[in-house]
Design a protein around this motif. Sequence first.
Motif, PDB file in Angstrom:
ATOM      1  N   LEU A 153      41.836  32.486  38.610  1.00 44.26           N
ATOM      2  CA  LEU A 153      41.269  33.565  39.276  1.00 44.26           C
ATOM      3  C   LEU A 153      40.665  33.268  40.530  1.00 44.26           C
ATOM      4  N   LEU A 154      40.683  33.973  41.539  1.00 42.80           N
ATOM      5  CA  LEU A 154      40.278  33.709  42.836  1.00 42.80           C
ATOM      6  C   LEU A 154      39.184  34.886  43.139  1.00 42.80           C
ATOM      7  N   VAL A 155      37.798  34.598  43.313  1.00 41.74           N
ATOM      8  CA  VAL A 155      36.923  35.632  43.812  1.00 41.74           C
ATOM      9  C   VAL A 155      36.573  35.452  45.272  1.00 41.74           C
ATOM     10  N   THR A 156      36.402  36.649  46.105  1.00 47.11           N
ATOM     11  CA  THR A 156      36.232  36.589  47.491  1.00 47.11           C
ATOM     12  C   THR A 156      35.068  37.341  47.661  1.00 47.11           C
ATOM     13  N   THR A 164      35.418  40.880  45.384  1.00 40.48           N
ATOM     14  CA  THR A 164      36.856  41.013  44.806  1.00 40.48           C
ATOM     15  C   THR A 164      37.523  39.888  43.576  1.00 40.48           C
ATOM     16  N   VAL A 165      38.160  40.390  42.993  1.00 40.50           N
ATOM     17  CA  VAL A 165      38.747  39.272  42.001  1.00 40.50           C
ATOM     18  C   VAL A 165      40.268  39.223  42.091  1.00 40.50           C
ATOM     19  N   TRP A 166      40.887  38.229  42.190  1.00 46.81           N
ATOM     20  CA  TRP A 166      42.285  38.245  42.478  1.00 46.81           C
ATOM     21  C   TRP A 166      42.975  37.486  41.352  1.00 46.81           C
ATOM     22  N   ASP A 167      44.117  37.721  40.917  1.00 48.24           N
ATOM     23  CA  ASP A 167      44.808  36.825  39.995  1.00 48.24           C
ATOM     24  C   ASP A 167      45.813  35.890  40.796  1.00 48.24           C
ATOM     25  N   ASP A 168      46.358  35.025  39.902  1.00 53.64           N
ATOM     26  CA  ASP A 168      47.140  33.856  40.630  1.00 53.64           C
ATOM     27  C   ASP A 168      48.266  34.260  41.473  1.00 53.64           C
ATOM     28  N   CYS A 172      45.149  42.303  43.319  1.00 52.34           N
ATOM     29  CA  CYS A 172      43.638  42.984  42.993  1.00 52.34           C
ATOM     30  C   CYS A 172      43.162  43.067  41.574  1.00 52.34           C
ATOM     31  N   LEU A 173      42.271  42.600  41.252  1.00 54.23           N
ATOM     32  CA  LEU A 173      42.070  42.959  39.475  1.00 54.23           C
ATOM     33  C   LEU A 173      40.651  43.790  39.627  1.00 54.23           C
ATOM     34  N   HIS A 174      39.904  43.593  40.649  1.00 54.18           N
ATOM     35  CA  HIS A 174      38.466  44.406  40.433  1.00 54.18           C
ATOM     36  C   HIS A 174      37.904  44.004  41.761  1.00 54.18           C
ATOM     37  N   SER A 175      36.843  45.193  42.363  1.00 50.56           N
ATOM     38  CA  SER A 175      36.234  44.956  43.268  1.00 50.56           C
ATOM     39  C   SER A 175      35.060  45.875  43.290  1.00 50.56           C
ATOM     40  N   GLU A 176      33.941  45.289  43.604  1.00 44.47           N
ATOM     41  CA  GLU A 176      32.650  46.304  43.199  1.00 44.47           C
ATOM     42  C   GLU A 176      31.649  45.552  44.321  1.00 44.47           C
ATOM     43  N   LYS A 177      30.617  46.556  44.744  1.00 45.23           N
ATOM     44  CA  LYS A 177      29.566  46.376  45.478  1.00 45.23           C
ATOM     45  C   LYS A 177      28.466  45.369  44.956  1.00 45.23           C
ATOM     46  N   ALA A 178      28.390  44.143  45.621  1.00 45.28           N
ATOM     47  CA  ALA A 178      27.360  43.103  44.734  1.00 45.28           C
ATOM     48  C   ALA A 178      26.194  42.978  45.664  1.00 45.28           C
ATOM     49  N   HIS A 179      26.312  43.035  46.891  1.00 44.72           N
ATOM     50  CA  HIS A 179      24.871  42.951  47.845  1.00 44.72           C
ATOM     51  C   HIS A 179      25.026  44.092  48.934  1.00 44.72           C
ATOM     52  N   ASP A 180      24.091  44.752  49.016  1.00 39.17           N
ATOM     53  CA  ASP A 180      24.331  45.848  49.901  1.00 39.17           C
ATOM     54  C   ASP A 180      24.454  45.613  51.359  1.00 39.17           C
ATOM     55  N   LEU A 181      23.870  44.558  51.848  1.00 44.21           N
ATOM     56  CA  LEU A 181      23.815  44.119  53.262  1.00 44.21           C
ATOM     57  C   LEU A 181      25.065  42.917  53.594  1.00 44.21           C
TER      58      LEU A 181
END
Length: 473
Positions: A153-156, A164-168, A172-181
Amino acid sequence: MVKLIHTLADHGDDVSCCAFSSTLLATCSLDKTIRLYSLSDFAELPHSPLKFHTYAVHCCSFSPSGHVLASCSTDGTTVLWSAHSGHTLTVLEQPGGSPVRVCCFSPDSTYLASGAADGSVVLWNAHSYKLYRCGSVKDSSLVACAFSPDGGLLVTGSSGGDLTVWDDRMRCLHSEKAHDLGITCCSFSSQPLSGGEHGLQLYRLASCGQDCEIKLWVVSFTRVLGFELKYRSTLSGHCAPVLACAFSHDGQMLASGNSDHVVFQGTQSVLHTLTQHTRYVTTCAFAPNTLLLATGSMDKTVNIWQFDLETPCQAGSVSDQLKHFIEDWSEEDVSKWLRAQGLEDLVDIFRTNNIDGKELLHLTKESLAGDMKIESLGLRSKVLRSIDELRTRMESLSSGIPDEFICPITRELMKDPVIASDGYSYEREAMESWIHKKKRTSPMTNLALPSLVLTPNRTLKMAINRWLETHQK
């Protein structure tokens, strides 16, 4: 426990990144250069500084072998260098020529990821130097990236705040808001959590951002059950944007840097605060398998820190580490421990007899009764049981208890795990006591608990019992 042993002041502008191999330290800067130092004496190598980039260098990263160094720049290129000769191996041009903000190698050295200001992320074949796969995020710059320990997995992280999480294959496997700013950095612990059934792989991930917060996540992935990114907790305490975070090689500590200091979070609470930099700390990195931390700053310097406390890889076991830690307890630390054990009545007696951590581990029933004149048989027995629990914990930790088997409150192996309404598992007795004292708050998130119901976690209990059968024969 940690001391400043060296300061490097060779860069002419802000230090943007530092990275370790097993023998070298690399630093890069807005002054367009990359510098290399030997870990044996911190002398700069003869072929340093490395010069090619025509604009600021934002990130540098060693391949797992340490033979190749990657650097990326506002000039839209990622350059691969021979770490031992300084020769340029290849120049990789980001599609579209956008400024490249971050780069990192996969754990097996097969791929190099580069992320750019236009939101593009490229996976390069690190052997053929050919573009392998591309991806992109919308309306944001890519400013952080990290591979999972197995490379699957690669996380950006983006300036818009999305993880955002990517497979090999760069899907794109998943993306979500983690930090507002906006996100500034993300880091995987190199030590995966114990998996369990169905080939489940669990990894601990930290992210930090402009919102002054550090968040801890658990990433799980299996070909059968799929992927999940689960939020675990928020580490607060910074009063300014957190620009960098990094796990230690054993996964036991997390370093983070912001406006005027570096904080060691210990993954749960603050262990150390270092204030020697005069401006923002922009980067921090732990060395692999050694007791070194590098921190870089807008003050144009890099500080090298060394830990006096042995870590498991050097002490031989986690039990040795814990033993040294307890032996370093002050008399006040022992007093706090007594109160935590419900032995407040003995605090004055222990202080009068100058009992510190080392003395604590050597107390016997004879010394308690004779030297310290504790007349109550019940109190003496309770003290000895509590000390035995410390020793037992040292012994059990030498087997490397999986993190998910440890109660977040007691930091000990759970015997009767329960699930609270916050979704986390705790030792039943500890959680019941927490609810009684703290009312309706979660120990992990500090948010109100929707319910006070505690549900037995039978699956976790069976997993703990299986682990005990395997490791305590």
